[in-house]
Design an enzyme around this catalytic site. Structure first.
Site, PDB file in Angstrom:
ATOM      1  CG  HIS A 112       1.716 -84.671 -24.646  1.00 62.53           C
ATOM      2  ND1 HIS A 112       1.137 -85.633 -23.849  1.00 62.53           N
ATOM      3  CD2 HIS A 112       2.940 -84.422 -24.117  1.00 62.53           C
ATOM      4  CE1 HIS A 112       1.983 -85.963 -22.885  1.00 62.53           C
ATOM      5  NE2 HIS A 112       3.082 -85.240 -23.019  1.00 62.53           N
TER       6      HIS A 112
ATOM      7  CD  GLU B 269      -1.454 -86.156 -26.303  1.00 64.41           C
ATOM      8  OE1 GLU B 269      -0.521 -86.967 -26.166  1.00 64.41           O
ATOM      9  OE2 GLU B 269      -2.096 -85.691 -25.333  1.00 64.41           O
TER      10      GLU B 269
ATOM     11  CG  HIS C  84      -3.011 -85.910 -22.075  1.00 64.58           C
ATOM     12  ND1 HIS C  84      -1.699 -85.622 -22.389  1.00 64.58           N
ATOM     13  CD2 HIS C  84      -3.285 -85.240 -20.929  1.00 64.58           C
ATOM     14  CE1 HIS C  84      -1.204 -84.810 -21.461  1.00 64.58           C
ATOM     15  NE2 HIS C  84      -2.134 -84.557 -20.561  1.00 64.58           N
TER      16      HIS C  84
ATOM     17  CD  GLU D 144      -3.380 -90.467 -22.192  1.00 60.81           C
ATOM     18  OE1 GLU D 144      -3.577 -90.191 -23.403  1.00 60.81           O
ATOM     19  OE2 GLU D 144      -2.353 -90.147 -21.568  1.00 60.81           O
TER      20      GLU D 144
HETATM   21 ZN   LIG Z   1      -0.639 -86.572 -23.898  1.00 61.40          ZN
END
Ligand SMILES: [Zn+2]
Length: 372
Positions: free
Chosen positions: A94, A97, A191, A255
């Protein structure tokens, strides 16, 4: 001469073009992988080892396989030093990020500056350069839903092409690793989350289809500052699931906190992650604490709240944090002819999103669990 039309349409970069040669040489000298990746966002026209974009640093060979895809291989003649691990460290799947991208930059920069010596084959990835340049999660499609061949089902776009190529690079990387004999595969896909989380850092452990969850890997996650783990409950199109399912890699989607722009990340907050990944690739001793349930927040999926019709109503605030829990019998949603009430102690929400299409998941419901 190029006409306006070809200037504006996305093109792959010819690696013999002056602008590329200059930027590549600067990268070899200075190690700024983010800059090189962002300058050639569409990717290279000549990819893989055959493009001969490689150079040596102390104890390792560095090969640029494509924009944002860097292979580093230890070069040691001693047989006792044979690399026993193949490691993928990916970021920027992404594009907005940024913290993970800066983590990858830091490790790559340290290798090229010869501050650290790599001991295991490692593939470093910045996943979506086009999205990085527009500071968005993605341009057209969410790249982290397109792996395991799911890119074949969508219309032409940058992410479709990129997913197919990333699969190819990762597959070639893991396959080449096995030529050295017994090798363990790893893939840490880094992420940052869109929303707040009750537990700032958490990891999704891809569905193992009956294989046991690896406690040493959980201890490694804890040593990286990640002690909240969500166990995957089915096959998916994520990058980490791709490596786990196809190459038996120890893999996680990690994350690391909330999305922030480049330069605004407090990198001290990610130092444990950066240090442990560095220890892994340089084969420094990882001192891991033996797994104990008490050191973790472990969650297992209970099921989805699915939007069935236009009458769907979600009674969870838009700003609700991931892993917020609700007392038993709390009404969380209503839809045509049905409602969802919590039934289990500790029942918590992850990834709530009321703005999905009919038939799609609006919330993943999870409950605390322990490993025996
Ligand atoms: Zn992500």
């Amino acid at each position: 001469m190029q006409n306006n039309n070809t200037l504006t349409s996305p093109t792959l970069t010819d690696i013999s073009a002056d602008s590329f040669v200059q930027a590549y040489n600067l990268f070899v000298q200075q190690g700024d992988f983010i800059s090189l990746t962002r300058q050639f966002e569409q990717g290279l026209a000549q990819t893989g080892r055959e493009n001969n974009l490689n150079f040596n640093v102390k104890g390792a060979k560095v090969s640029l396989l494509d924009s944002g895809v860097l292979l580093v291989e230890p070069q040691s003649s001693a047989t006792s030093d044979k690399p026993s691990k193949s490691i993928v460290i990916s970021s920027g799947i992404h594009g907005n990020e940024t913290a993970p991208i800066e983590i990858v930059q830091q490790i790559v920069g340290d290798i090229i500056a010869q501050k650290i010596t790599l001991k295991h084959r490692t593939l470093f990835i910045m996943g979506n350069p086009v999205a990085m340049n527009i500071a968005k999660r993605f341009q057209t499609e969410n790249l982290n839903r397109l792996f395991c061949g799911k890119h074949q089902d969508i219309a032409a776009c940058f992410e479709k092409d990129r997913a197919e190529k990333l699969e190819r690079y990762v597959s070639a990387f893991f396959n080449a690793g096995t030529e050295n004999g017994e090798v363990t595969n790893y893939h840490y896909d880094l992420h940052t989350a869109i929303r707040n989380s009750k537990y700032e850092k958490f990891a999704i452990y891809p569905f193992q289809n009956g294989k046991p969850w690896d406690k040493e890997q959980l201890s490694f996650m804890a040593s990286c500052g990640v002690n909240t783990i969500l166990f995957g409950h089915g096959p998916s199109g994520t990058f980490s699931y791709y490596s786990s399912a196809n190459f038996s890699a120890h893999a996680f989607t990690i994350e690391l906190g909330k999305v922030r722009p480049f330069g605004e990340n407090d990198m001290a907050n990610f130092s444990a992650m950066t240090e442990q990944l560095t220890a892994l690739v340089t084969d420094r001793e990882l001192s891991l604490k033996t797994f104990a349930n008490a050191d973790f927040n472990l969650f297992t999926a209970l099921g989805d709240i699915t939007k069935v019709s236009e009458n769907f109503k979600l009674y969870i605030d838009d700003s609700a944090s991931n892993f917020t829990d609700y007392p038993v019998d709390t009404l969380l949603s209503t839809d045509t002819g049905q409602e969802y009430r919590t039934t289990q102690p500790g029942e918590s929400i992850v990834f709530p999103n009321a703005n999905v299409g009919n038939g799609q998941r609006a919330v993943l419901m999870v409950v605390p669990t322990t490993l025996s």
